[in-house]
Scaffold this motif. Structure first.
Motif, mmCIF file in Angstrom:
data_model
loop_
_atom_site.group_PDB
_atom_site.id
_atom_site.type_symbol
_atom_site.label_atom_id
_atom_site.label_comp_id
_atom_site.label_asym_id
_atom_site.label_seq_id
_atom_site.Cartn_x
_atom_site.Cartn_y
_atom_site.Cartn_z
ATOM 1 N N MET A 200 -29.007 37.429 55.296
ATOM 2 C CA MET A 200 -29.666 36.425 54.108
ATOM 3 C C MET A 200 -28.910 35.756 53.673
ATOM 4 S SD MET A 200 -33.189 36.392 54.262
ATOM 5 C CE MET A 200 -34.302 37.494 52.730
ATOM 6 N N TYR A 201 -28.890 34.657 53.688
ATOM 7 C CA TYR A 201 -28.399 33.706 53.268
ATOM 8 C C TYR A 201 -28.622 32.927 51.157
ATOM 9 C CZ TYR A 201 -26.960 31.575 57.545
ATOM 10 O OH TYR A 201 -26.029 31.202 59.112
ATOM 11 N N VAL A 202 -27.521 32.594 50.964
ATOM 12 C CA VAL A 202 -27.302 32.401 49.205
ATOM 13 C C VAL A 202 -26.741 31.094 49.393
ATOM 14 C CG1 VAL A 202 -27.025 32.954 46.983
ATOM 15 C CG2 VAL A 202 -27.574 34.934 48.371
ATOM 16 N N THR A 203 -27.962 30.428 49.073
ATOM 17 C CA THR A 203 -27.089 28.922 48.498
ATOM 18 C C THR A 203 -27.120 28.644 47.629
ATOM 19 O OG1 THR A 203 -29.509 27.998 48.806
ATOM 20 C CG2 THR A 203 -27.880 28.398 51.085
ATOM 21 N N PHE A 204 -26.015 27.985 46.726
ATOM 22 C CA PHE A 204 -25.868 27.487 45.779
ATOM 23 C C PHE A 204 -24.867 26.380 45.366
ATOM 24 C CE2 PHE A 204 -22.963 30.529 46.924
ATOM 25 C CZ PHE A 204 -21.769 29.785 46.970
ATOM 26 N N PRO A 205 -25.386 25.528 44.394
ATOM 27 C CA PRO A 205 -24.788 24.640 44.150
ATOM 28 C C PRO A 205 -23.374 23.718 43.325
ATOM 29 C CG PRO A 205 -26.640 24.145 42.538
ATOM 30 C CD PRO A 205 -27.117 25.267 43.293
ATOM 31 N N VAL A 206 -22.614 23.533 43.508
ATOM 32 C CA VAL A 206 -21.339 24.194 42.880
ATOM 33 C C VAL A 206 -20.455 22.492 42.556
ATOM 34 C CG1 VAL A 206 -18.161 24.463 43.333
ATOM 35 C CG2 VAL A 206 -20.167 25.708 44.571
ATOM 36 N N SER A 207 -20.087 22.337 41.195
ATOM 37 C CA SER A 207 -20.047 20.645 40.588
ATOM 38 C C SER A 207 -18.552 20.635 40.969
ATOM 39 C CB SER A 207 -20.203 21.192 39.408
ATOM 40 O OG SER A 207 -19.111 21.919 38.833
ATOM 41 N N GLN A 208 -18.416 19.291 41.091
ATOM 42 C CA GLN A 208 -16.483 19.145 41.106
ATOM 43 C C GLN A 208 -16.058 20.087 40.225
ATOM 44 O OE1 GLN A 208 -15.333 16.515 44.533
ATOM 45 N NE2 GLN A 208 -17.674 18.004 45.126
ATOM 46 N N ARG A 209 -16.066 20.110 39.054
ATOM 47 C CA ARG A 209 -15.059 20.917 38.387
ATOM 48 C C ARG A 209 -15.176 22.059 38.265
ATOM 49 N NH1 ARG A 209 -17.658 21.421 32.236
ATOM 50 N NH2 ARG A 209 -18.809 22.213 33.043
ATOM 51 N N PHE A 211 -15.156 22.952 41.564
ATOM 52 C CA PHE A 211 -13.678 22.649 42.663
ATOM 53 C C PHE A 211 -12.428 23.145 42.031
ATOM 54 C CE2 PHE A 211 -15.719 23.578 46.391
ATOM 55 C CZ PHE A 211 -16.888 23.226 46.955
ATOM 56 N N LEU A 212 -12.225 22.402 41.391
ATOM 57 C CA LEU A 212 -10.961 21.864 40.873
ATOM 58 C C LEU A 212 -10.272 22.920 40.146
ATOM 59 C CD1 LEU A 212 -11.431 18.373 39.190
ATOM 60 C CD2 LEU A 212 -10.347 18.918 41.342
ATOM 61 N N ARG A 213 -11.674 23.974 39.582
ATOM 62 C CA ARG A 213 -10.944 25.268 38.623
ATOM 63 C C ARG A 213 -10.489 26.136 40.077
ATOM 64 N NH1 ARG A 213 -15.225 27.796 35.333
ATOM 65 N NH2 ARG A 213 -14.230 29.225 35.544
ATOM 66 N N LEU A 214 -11.297 27.076 41.434
ATOM 67 C CA LEU A 214 -10.614 26.893 42.083
ATOM 68 C C LEU A 214 -9.324 26.972 41.987
ATOM 69 C CD1 LEU A 214 -11.697 29.657 43.607
ATOM 70 C CD2 LEU A 214 -12.925 28.239 45.213
ATOM 71 N N GLN A 215 -9.366 25.391 43.056
ATOM 72 C CA GLN A 215 -7.879 25.249 43.118
ATOM 73 C C GLN A 215 -6.630 25.231 42.429
ATOM 74 O OE1 GLN A 215 -8.740 20.781 43.925
ATOM 75 N NE2 GLN A 215 -9.212 21.042 45.595
ATOM 76 N N GLN A 216 -7.323 25.518 41.122
ATOM 77 C CA GLN A 216 -6.143 25.504 40.882
ATOM 78 C C GLN A 216 -5.434 27.325 40.447
ATOM 79 O OE1 GLN A 216 -7.570 24.926 36.203
ATOM 80 N NE2 GLN A 216 -7.509 21.934 37.199
#
Length: 368
Positions: A200-209, A211-216
């Motif tokens: 099964m798929y799970v879809t979820f929205p991720v904010s730009q903020r 994404f930046l936390r993940l990059q950090q």
């Protein structure tokens, strides 16, 4: 003599009373040891379960519905018979098209003979060029008629095959919207729906903020390296781990979020299409942190604190919390170093300096 005895008894009771007043009253409490555990940084989102294959079953021809051949809610295999439409008219159409094709083939045989004869007569200067050309055109026309009649026969056979409605995919089938005895057509709308189950798929929205936390974290944004876990509405953890396999190529301009999708195995059918879930994405390598039960936390105007047992007495330790660990534990960023006996039961009777009798309490299973 009696006065001396009375004096002794009075002194005894006074000393007993003074001892009981001076001896501190001990309180029984339940304690849990603050543990150090490797905790992976994670980002939490709200997502929705989506079936990979979600098919609306529709009639492709108009006809009388003879049978419904499935049980609502069952798992059906691809190719399984679902509905049967009355075949009579469609079989007749196949027969009519086959007869027309045979007739056009016979006409083609005659046109070939006539063309050959006209060409022979023309070569012997007996026949005219007009007659030869007319015979050639008639032969080409007969060839075209065969193609048309063959196409009509193929169409009739296809329509006949549509009278048997079968499952295009494997999955669970919903309730039927039409019952035996009704006339169905392409305009009838969906007869039922099939949703695939595993994975099964799970879809979820991720904010730009986020994404930046993940990059950090220093981690490369390779979606195939991101692992995901799920919790249901009651915070119980799903026992399968998923993998992020898609990040949308555009940002939603209204919400400033990017749609992300993860794939999860679903061998037991616990995930249901349309279900709302909590999604956690692991980011970075695990770091050792102190973990205690959330039930030990107390808040006041100065912040958050816990009671620990220190030399047989209750003592306050101010703490700074991190994120959840499991559904019952909390990460402590500051204030505890690990190993402390944290009071979790009997807190209502505890004050700073209260003498306590500590009893280990079985810690709830960490569901992280």
């Amino acid at each position: 003599m009696r006065s001396k005895l009375a004096l002794v008894v009075a002194l005894y009771f006074m000393s007993t009373l003074a001892f009981s007043q001076s001896a501190p009253q001990q309180v029984s409490v339940g304690v849990v040891a603050a543990e150090r555990k490797p905790i992976a940084k994670s980002l939490d989102f709200v997502g929705r379960i989506e079936a990979i294959d979600r098919v609306e079953i529709k009639a492709r021809v108009t006809g009388y519905l003879e049978a419904v051949e499935f049980k609502e809610g069952d798992l059906v295999q691809a190719g399984a018979s679902l509905y049967k439409i009355e075949k009579g008219l469609f079989q007749a159409a196949v027969g009519e098209a086959a007869g027309a094709l045979d007739r056009s083939k016979a006409a083609k045989v005659l046109s070939e003979v006539q063309l050959q004869r006209a060409e022979e007569l023309y070569e012997r200067n007996v026949g005219s060029a007009v007659a030869r050309d007319q015979a050639r055109a008639a032969d080409e026309q007969a060839k075209g008629t065969i193609l048309i009649d063959q196409a009509n026969l193929d169409t009739a056979k296809i329509n006949l095959s549509y009278t048997d409605i079968v499952a295009p995919v494997t999955g669970k089938i919903g309730r039927t919207n039409v019952t035996k005895g009704n006339v169905v057509s392409p305009e009838s709308g969906p007869l039922t729906i099939i949703v695939s189950q595993d994975p099964m798929y799970v879809t979820f929205p991720v904010s730009q903020r986020e994404f930046l936390r993940l990059q950090q974290t220093g981690q490369q944004l390779d979606v195939t390296q991101l692992k995901a876990s799920l919790r249901f509405a009651d915070l119980s953890k799903y026992d399968q781990e998923g993998t992020v396999n898609f990040v949308d190529v555009t940002v939603n301009r209204t919400t400033d979020t990017v749609l992300v999708r993860a794939s999860f195995p679903n061998p037991k059918g616990a995930l249901v299409d349309g279900q709302l879930v909590h999604v956690s994405i692991k980011a970075g390598k695990p770091v050792e942190k102190v973990v205690i039960p959330q039930s030990a936390l107390i808040a006041d105007q100065q912040g958050t604190y816990v009671f620990v047992v220190d030399e047989g007495k209750a003592a306050i330790r101010r703490v700074r919390t991190g994120g959840e660990s499991g559904g019952t534990n909390i990460v402590i960023e500051e204030g505890l170093s690990g190993g402390e006996q944290v009071i979790v039961d009997g807190l209502q009777s505890v004050r700073p300096g209260t003498a306590v009798i500590a009893t280990p309490t079985p810690q709830l299973q960490d569901r992280s």
